[in-house]
Design an enzyme around this catalytic site. Structure first.
Site, PDB file in Angstrom:
ATOM      1  CE1 TYR A 169      -6.200  -6.492   6.445  1.00 14.97           C
ATOM      2  CE2 TYR A 169      -7.349  -8.384   5.505  1.00 14.97           C
ATOM      3  CZ  TYR A 169      -6.514  -7.624   6.678  1.00 14.97           C
ATOM      4  OH  TYR A 169      -6.030  -8.725   7.533  1.00 14.97           O
ATOM      5  CD  GLU A 180      -5.084  -5.546  18.265  1.00 14.65           C
ATOM      6  OE1 GLU A 180      -4.213  -6.575  17.974  1.00 14.65           O
ATOM      7  OE2 GLU A 180      -6.110  -5.393  17.371  1.00 14.65           O
ATOM      8  NE  ARG A 237     -11.044   4.000  12.407  1.00 11.80           N
ATOM      9  CZ  ARG A 237     -11.125   4.863  13.226  1.00 11.80           C
ATOM     10  NH1 ARG A 237     -11.199   6.229  13.067  1.00 11.80           N
ATOM     11  NH2 ARG A 237     -11.144   4.752  14.257  1.00 11.80           N
ATOM     12  NE  ARG A 240     -20.059 -13.038   3.391  1.00  9.51           N
ATOM     13  CZ  ARG A 240     -19.730 -14.076   4.018  1.00  9.51           C
ATOM     14  NH1 ARG A 240     -20.704 -15.155   4.209  1.00  9.51           N
ATOM     15  NH2 ARG A 240     -18.714 -14.333   4.439  1.00  9.51           N
ATOM     16  CG  ASP A 286      -6.426 -12.032   5.390  1.00 11.52           C
ATOM     17  OD1 ASP A 286      -6.205 -11.259   6.115  1.00 11.52           O
ATOM     18  OD2 ASP A 286      -7.701 -12.697   5.247  1.00 11.52           O
ATOM     19  NE  ARG A 341      -7.540  -7.837  17.550  1.00 12.09           N
ATOM     20  CZ  ARG A 341      -7.290  -8.644  16.666  1.00 12.09           C
ATOM     21  NH1 ARG A 341      -7.866  -9.647  16.189  1.00 12.09           N
ATOM     22  NH2 ARG A 341      -5.907  -8.392  16.166  1.00 12.09           N
ATOM     23  NE  ARG A 382     -18.342 -21.499  11.716  1.00 13.21           N
ATOM     24  CZ  ARG A 382     -17.184 -21.355  11.942  1.00 13.21           C
ATOM     25  NH1 ARG A 382     -16.624 -21.588  13.073  1.00 13.21           N
ATOM     26  NH2 ARG A 382     -16.293 -20.811  10.924  1.00 13.21           N
TER      27      ARG A 382
HETATM   28  C1  FAD Z   1      -3.715  -5.134  12.341  1.00 15.80           C
HETATM   29  C2  FAD Z   1      -3.594  -6.066  11.192  1.00 15.80           C
HETATM   30  C3  FAD Z   1      -3.761  -7.371  11.500  1.00 15.80           C
HETATM   31  C4  FAD Z   1      -3.686  -8.356  10.553  1.00 15.80           C
HETATM   32  N1  FAD Z   1      -4.007  -9.774  10.567  1.00 15.80           N
HETATM   33  C5  FAD Z   1      -3.809 -10.667   9.561  1.00 15.80           C
HETATM   34  C6  FAD Z   1      -3.956 -12.100   9.942  1.00 15.80           C
HETATM   35  O1  FAD Z   1      -4.347 -12.375  11.099  1.00 15.80           O
HETATM   36  N2  FAD Z   1      -3.880 -12.828   8.828  1.00 15.80           N
HETATM   37  C7  FAD Z   1      -3.622 -12.440   7.523  1.00 15.80           C
HETATM   38  O2  FAD Z   1      -3.593 -13.328   6.588  1.00 15.80           O
HETATM   39  N3  FAD Z   1      -3.451 -10.972   7.328  1.00 15.80           N
HETATM   40  C8  FAD Z   1      -3.211 -10.258   8.360  1.00 15.80           C
HETATM   41  N4  FAD Z   1      -3.119  -8.914   8.118  1.00 15.80           N
HETATM   42  C9  FAD Z   1      -2.576  -8.516   6.862  1.00 15.80           C
HETATM   43  C10 FAD Z   1      -1.200  -8.634   6.519  1.00 15.80           C
HETATM   44  O3  FAD Z   1      -0.639  -7.669   7.574  1.00 15.80           O
HETATM   45  C11 FAD Z   1      -0.567  -7.960   5.175  1.00 15.80           C
HETATM   46  O4  FAD Z   1      -1.096  -9.182   4.335  1.00 15.80           O
HETATM   47  C12 FAD Z   1       0.898  -8.118   4.921  1.00 15.80           C
HETATM   48  O5  FAD Z   1       1.550  -7.225   5.875  1.00 15.80           O
HETATM   49  C13 FAD Z   1       0.890  -7.009   3.636  1.00 15.80           C
HETATM   50  O6  FAD Z   1       2.390  -7.068   3.343  1.00 15.80           O
HETATM   51  P1  FAD Z   1       3.095  -5.758   2.432  1.00 15.80           P
HETATM   52  O7  FAD Z   1       4.333  -6.322   1.903  1.00 15.80           O
HETATM   53  O8  FAD Z   1       1.901  -5.680   1.297  1.00 15.80           O
HETATM   54  O9  FAD Z   1       2.819  -4.614   3.234  1.00 15.80           O
HETATM   55  P2  FAD Z   1       3.864  -4.175   4.545  1.00 15.80           P
HETATM   56  O10 FAD Z   1       3.937  -5.336   5.607  1.00 15.80           O
HETATM   57  O11 FAD Z   1       3.257  -2.889   5.051  1.00 15.80           O
HETATM   58  O12 FAD Z   1       4.986  -3.803   3.776  1.00 15.80           O
HETATM   59  C14 FAD Z   1       5.366  -2.589   3.325  1.00 15.80           C
HETATM   60  C15 FAD Z   1       6.690  -1.969   3.922  1.00 15.80           C
HETATM   61  O13 FAD Z   1       7.178  -1.001   2.931  1.00 15.80           O
HETATM   62  C16 FAD Z   1       7.885  -0.191   3.895  1.00 15.80           C
HETATM   63  N5  FAD Z   1       7.743   1.258   3.179  1.00 15.80           N
HETATM   64  C17 FAD Z   1       6.791   2.139   2.766  1.00 15.80           C
HETATM   65  N6  FAD Z   1       7.145   3.128   2.480  1.00 15.80           N
HETATM   66  C18 FAD Z   1       8.405   3.305   2.461  1.00 15.80           C
HETATM   67  C19 FAD Z   1       9.429   4.089   1.801  1.00 15.80           C
HETATM   68  N7  FAD Z   1       9.175   5.351   1.308  1.00 15.80           N
HETATM   69  N8  FAD Z   1      10.710   3.731   1.800  1.00 15.80           N
HETATM   70  C20 FAD Z   1      10.851   2.399   2.297  1.00 15.80           C
HETATM   71  N9  FAD Z   1      10.200   1.764   2.903  1.00 15.80           N
HETATM   72  C21 FAD Z   1       9.005   1.948   2.822  1.00 15.80           C
HETATM   73  C22 FAD Z   1       7.150  -0.056   5.283  1.00 15.80           C
HETATM   74  O14 FAD Z   1       7.933   0.278   6.222  1.00 15.80           O
HETATM   75  C23 FAD Z   1       6.806  -1.509   5.228  1.00 15.80           C
HETATM   76  O15 FAD Z   1       7.600  -2.293   6.129  1.00 15.80           O
HETATM   77  C24 FAD Z   1      -3.353  -7.986   9.139  1.00 15.80           C
HETATM   78  C25 FAD Z   1      -3.229  -6.341   9.016  1.00 15.80           C
HETATM   79  C26 FAD Z   1      -3.389  -5.940  10.044  1.00 15.80           C
HETATM   80  C27 FAD Z   1      -3.297  -4.144   9.733  1.00 15.80           C
END
Ligand code: FAD
Length: 366
Positions: free
Chosen positions: A347, A299, A248, A171, A349, A279, A175
């Site tokens: 992915y 970025e 990516r 999509r 949020d 960006r 708007r």
């Molecule tokens: C560029 C980007 C922009 C984004 N923008 C938005 C937004 O505007 N709004 C929104 O709602 N969401 C956004 N997101 C999504 C958001 O980042 C995620 O929802 C969130 O960070 C996920 O949390 P998590 O705990 O699953 O993963 P993570 O934050 O990745 O945490 C996982 C952690 O595990 C650790 N880890 C991994 N392997 C090991 C290991 N072997 N030993 C010890 N530690 C380890 C890593 O270091 C990391 O700190 C965005 C994502 C990206 C990539």
């Protein structure tokens, strides 16, 4: 066993799970291989400005329960995301809306905009889109595609739109109101004082060790807890034995500038292919900052290789099938549960990550 839970990853998923477990009387040890907590939502203060080190994060949700949950740990500042796009020497509002169309075609009414788009789509005679270019053209017509979709998408994927599969873009919302609010969600904002503070509050009471890679020090932590919650990469956990999942990646170039306002907006997309970055984020505008200096991050989208920071899963057929094989291995584990964006290869949020951590709490702890 010293702890009830060993949580690998001090990101949002791990921190929400730890909080809920501790609130139910469980003990938690949280490890992260980075030198800080917060995972990808980590923010750090530079020149009095909260800098989003791993990319701009705007909290948005339509789920009232999740909004209430996160508001227990932060106050939100009412920021509304309204990015703009620069195409050569032209500037457009995003998402594609009447401000965009009016600037592009010097028109005023939704009817005029709809007629132009419909005529452009009809001219192309695309029956079955064979690639992303044809798919996008058949959704928005030639002008919006060429000025606002093509170059940006090609930079994001490192490939020509003609060589990308059509399914990547299902999509492209158009708007037909003068509304620049990027998200359709009911609740939105940036936490006052940054995201790291939220994680600090969630982790209060847990033992936290940063700079520890669990997979490299598995023996040390073998008997530390009854159960492991693993939020790292699921394929890495299994030593990539079935092959690596693809991502990516994004490279950030962050600079402190000696000016108080560089681009007048938090998010500016560069949609022509000639400009190498996708960006520029000017962090102070997320919090209506009035500091004398400013911090910007360019970025660049890049290919991911094993060992680099993974950002966006490539959820195509091949990778989804591979993920299902890893998930089948994971389902056999008795003492390890996988979660978060890397554990689930999705992915997510932030609101979805919180919801998924709370679902795990229901399964594990209630
Ligand atoms: C560029 C980007 C922009 C984004 N923008 C938005 C937004 O505007 N709004 C929104 O709602 N969401 C956004 N997101 C999504 C958001 O980042 C995620 O929802 C969130 O960070 C996920 O949390 P998590 O705990 O699953 O993963 P993570 O934050 O990745 O945490 C996982 C952690 O595990 C650790 N880890 C991994 N392997 C090991 C290991 N072997 N030993 C010890 N530690 C380890 C890593 O270091 C990391 O700190 C965005 C994502 C990206 C990539």
């Amino acid at each position: 066993m010293k702890y009830d839970y060993l949580i690998v990853g001090a990101g949002l998923f791990g921190a929400v799970f730890a909080r809920e477990a501790m609130d139910r009387g469980k003990t938690c040890l949280v490890l992260d291989r980075r030198d800080h907590i917060g995972g990808n939502i980590y923010t750090e203060e530079v020149e009095g400005i909260q800098v989003h080190r791993y990319g701009a994060h705007i909290f948005h949700t339509s789920d009232k329960n999740i909004w209430d949950y996160i508001n227990r740990y932060a106050e939100f500042n009412g920021y509304i995301n309204s990015p703009v796009a620069v195409y050569r020497d032209e500037l457009y509002n995003l998402p594609f809306n009447m401000n965009t169309f009016s600037r592009m075609w010097h028109i005023r009414t939704p009817r005029e905009a709809k007629e132009i788009i419909a005529a452009q789509i009809a001219d192309l005679h695309i029956e079955e889109p064979r690639n992303l270019e044809e798919q996008a053209l058949s959704l928005v017509g030639r002008d919006v595609y060429e000025k606002l979709v093509k170059g940006y998408t090609e930079k994001q994927w490192g490939r020509d739109c003609k060589d990308l599969p059509a399914f990547i873009i299902r999509r492209l919302p158009l708007r037909f109101t003068y509304d620049n609010n990027y998200f359709n969600d009911r609740y939105q904002g940036i936490p006052v004082g940054g995201y790291t503070r939220i994680i600090e509050k969630l982790l209060e009471g847990a033992d936290v060790r940063t700079g520890v890679d669990y997979l490299k020090e598995r023996e040390t932590y073998e008997g530390a807890a009854g159960k492991v919650i693993f939020t790292g990469m699921i394929d890495e956990y299994y030593g990539y034995r079935l092959g690596p999942l693809e991502y990516r990646s994004v490279r950030f170039e962050t600079e402190v500038l000696d000016c108080d306002n560089y681009q007048g907006n938090a998010v500016v997309n560069y949609t022509d292919r000639e400009v190498p970055w996708t960006r520029i984020i000017e962090h102070k505008h997320f919090e209506f900052g009035t500091q004398e200096k400013t911090v910007i991050s360019r970025e660049y989208s890049s290919e991911w290789r094993v060992g680099e920071e993974p950002y966006y899963p490539v959820n195509d057929e091949k990778n989804s099938a591979l993920y299902r094989k890893y998930a089948a291995l994971a389902a056999q584990e008795e003492k390890v549960v996988f979660g978060g964006r890397l554990g689930a290869y999705r992915y997510y949020d932030m609101d979805k990550v919180i919801a998924s951590a709370l679902e795990l709490v229901q399964r594990e702890l209630v």
